[in-house]
Design a protein around this motif. Structure first.
Motif, PDB file in Angstrom:
ATOM      1  N   UNK A 160      -1.273  -4.041  -1.608  1.00  0.00           N
ATOM      2  CA  UNK A 160      -2.137  -4.611  -0.572  1.00  0.00           C
ATOM      3  C   UNK A 160      -1.506  -4.444   0.799  1.00  0.00           C
ATOM      4  N   UNK A 161      -0.197  -4.636   0.859  1.00  0.00           N
ATOM      5  CA  UNK A 161       0.513  -4.455   2.138  1.00  0.00           C
ATOM      6  C   UNK A 161       0.419  -3.011   2.615  1.00  0.00           C
ATOM      7  N   UNK A 162       0.537  -2.069   1.691  1.00  0.00           N
ATOM      8  CA  UNK A 162       0.399  -0.658   2.075  1.00  0.00           C
ATOM      9  C   UNK A 162      -1.004  -0.371   2.611  1.00  0.00           C
ATOM     10  N   UNK A 163      -2.020  -0.897   1.927  1.00  0.00           N
ATOM     11  CA  UNK A 163      -3.396  -0.668   2.368  1.00  0.00           C
ATOM     12  C   UNK A 163      -3.640  -1.268   3.749  1.00  0.00           C
ATOM     13  N   UNK A 164      -2.913  -2.333   4.064  1.00  0.00           N
ATOM     14  CA  UNK A 164      -3.037  -2.941   5.378  1.00  0.00           C
ATOM     15  C   UNK A 164      -2.479  -2.065   6.484  1.00  0.00           C
ATOM     16  N   UNK A 165      -1.685  -1.065   6.110  1.00  0.00           N
ATOM     17  CA  UNK A 165      -1.106  -0.127   7.086  1.00  0.00           C
ATOM     18  C   UNK A 165      -1.748   1.249   6.980  1.00  0.00           C
ATOM     19  N   UNK A 166      -2.993   1.274   6.485  1.00  0.00           N
ATOM     20  CA  UNK A 166      -3.676   2.543   6.265  1.00  0.00           C
ATOM     21  C   UNK A 166      -3.761   3.382   7.534  1.00  0.00           C
ATOM     22  N   UNK A 173       2.404   8.400  10.138  1.00  0.00           N
ATOM     23  CA  UNK A 173       3.518   7.704  10.782  1.00  0.00           C
ATOM     24  C   UNK A 173       4.295   6.963   9.704  1.00  0.00           C
ATOM     25  N   UNK A 174       4.902   7.734   8.803  1.00  0.00           N
ATOM     26  CA  UNK A 174       5.586   7.176   7.640  1.00  0.00           C
ATOM     27  C   UNK A 174       6.749   6.264   8.032  1.00  0.00           C
ATOM     28  N   UNK A 175       7.513   6.701   9.025  1.00  0.00           N
ATOM     29  CA  UNK A 175       8.667   5.907   9.441  1.00  0.00           C
ATOM     30  C   UNK A 175       8.262   4.554   9.984  1.00  0.00           C
ATOM     31  N   UNK A 180       7.540  -1.351   8.952  1.00  0.00           N
ATOM     32  CA  UNK A 180       6.709  -2.550   8.841  1.00  0.00           C
ATOM     33  C   UNK A 180       6.872  -3.209   7.472  1.00  0.00           C
ATOM     34  N   UNK A 181       7.035  -2.362   6.456  1.00  0.00           N
ATOM     35  CA  UNK A 181       7.153  -2.868   5.088  1.00  0.00           C
ATOM     36  C   UNK A 181       8.588  -3.197   4.699  1.00  0.00           C
ATOM     37  N   UNK A 187      10.629   5.800  -0.072  1.00  0.00           N
ATOM     38  CA  UNK A 187      10.050   4.813  -0.987  1.00  0.00           C
ATOM     39  C   UNK A 187       8.558   4.643  -0.712  1.00  0.00           C
ATOM     40  N   UNK A 188       8.188   4.560   0.569  1.00  0.00           N
ATOM     41  CA  UNK A 188       6.788   4.418   0.925  1.00  0.00           C
ATOM     42  C   UNK A 188       5.980   5.615   0.437  1.00  0.00           C
ATOM     43  N   UNK A 189       6.481   6.821   0.663  1.00  0.00           N
ATOM     44  CA  UNK A 189       5.755   8.017   0.232  1.00  0.00           C
ATOM     45  C   UNK A 189       5.538   8.010  -1.279  1.00  0.00           C
ATOM     46  N   UNK A 190       6.563   7.629  -2.020  1.00  0.00           N
ATOM     47  CA  UNK A 190       6.476   7.609  -3.473  1.00  0.00           C
ATOM     48  C   UNK A 190       5.464   6.568  -3.943  1.00  0.00           C
TER      49      UNK A 190
END
Length: 221
Positions: A160-166, A173-175, A180-181, A187-190
């Motif tokens: 849900x947190x990832x979807x909030x940063x869609x 803007x992966x970095x 934010x997370x 880790x985010x990409x995976x």
């Protein structure tokens, strides 16, 4: 917001049709509106985001305010016109959210993302209409959103947190999203790839087709 009660919707209300919920809300039952919001708030926010992507990414409070304004407009209309309930709540909310977004953008002196070529605004009635070549596409999007709503039920808190940063993820803007997370970019990409794969599997169950892109071929991966 007028008539909006506190607390979550009753599980007994979840099985009611949209029209039954509208009738209950008009009769003074605030949980009925909360149930409609649980059912369609993603659609409202998606509509606002699509019309003003750049602003929403920069200012989440603005997105919240416009979405809230759309719901207030919808609820006031129900109360003031109890015998003219819409046949399609999703279509009306799409129209209301688009109208409120345009109004908010005008107050800022800006225009919707991509300009206004795909929107016709009727100043007299306040109605917003898609361009002539848009209706079937709009209906398809609304149907897909309903399938997505079902597919996203029960996602994990981190998902849900990832979807909030869609917005950030869409702009690659992966970095920034990772910061934010509190996660490394890798880790985010995976985890994002895994989430896309989960959504794809769930959508296949909902629609009988694979709508979401595979993680390994998606532009978002």
């Amino acid at each position: 917001m007028e008539h909006v009660g506190v607390g979550g919707s009753s599980s007994n209300f979840d099985a009611l049709s949209d029209d039954e919920l509208m009738l209950k809300y008009i009769g003074g039952n605030e949980i009925a509106l909360r149930t409609l919001m649980d059912r369609y708030d993603r659609l409202v926010r998606y509509t606002v985001f699509q019309r003003a992507r750049a602003i929403c990414v920069r200012d989440r409070d603005w997105l919240e305010a416009v979405a809230s304004d759309a719901w207030m407009s919808f609820s006031r209309t129900l109360i003031s016109n109890p015998f003219q309930r819409p046949k399609s709540v999703s279509s009306v909310l799409f129209t209301v959210a688009t109208r409120r977004t345009i109004s908010a953008l005008r107050e800022r002196g800006t225009v919707p993302t991509g300009g206004t070529s795909s929107i016709h605004f009727d100043e007299l009635s306040g109605a917003v209409h898609s361009a002539p070549d848009d209706p079937s596409d709009t209906i398809s999007r609304l149907e897909l959103l309903e399938s997505l709503r079902a597919a996203l039920k029960g996602v994990e808190p981190d998902e849900t947190r990832m979807l909030g940063l869609l917005g950030l993820i869409m702009e690659r803007k992966w970095g920034e999203a990772g910061a934010e997370l509190g996660w490394p970019e890798s880790t985010l990409r995976s985890r994002w790839s895994a989430l896309l794969e989960k959504i794809r599997r769930r959508l296949r169950k909902e629609t009988g087709d694979s709508v979401a892109p595979r993680a390994e071929t998606s532009d978002l991966s």
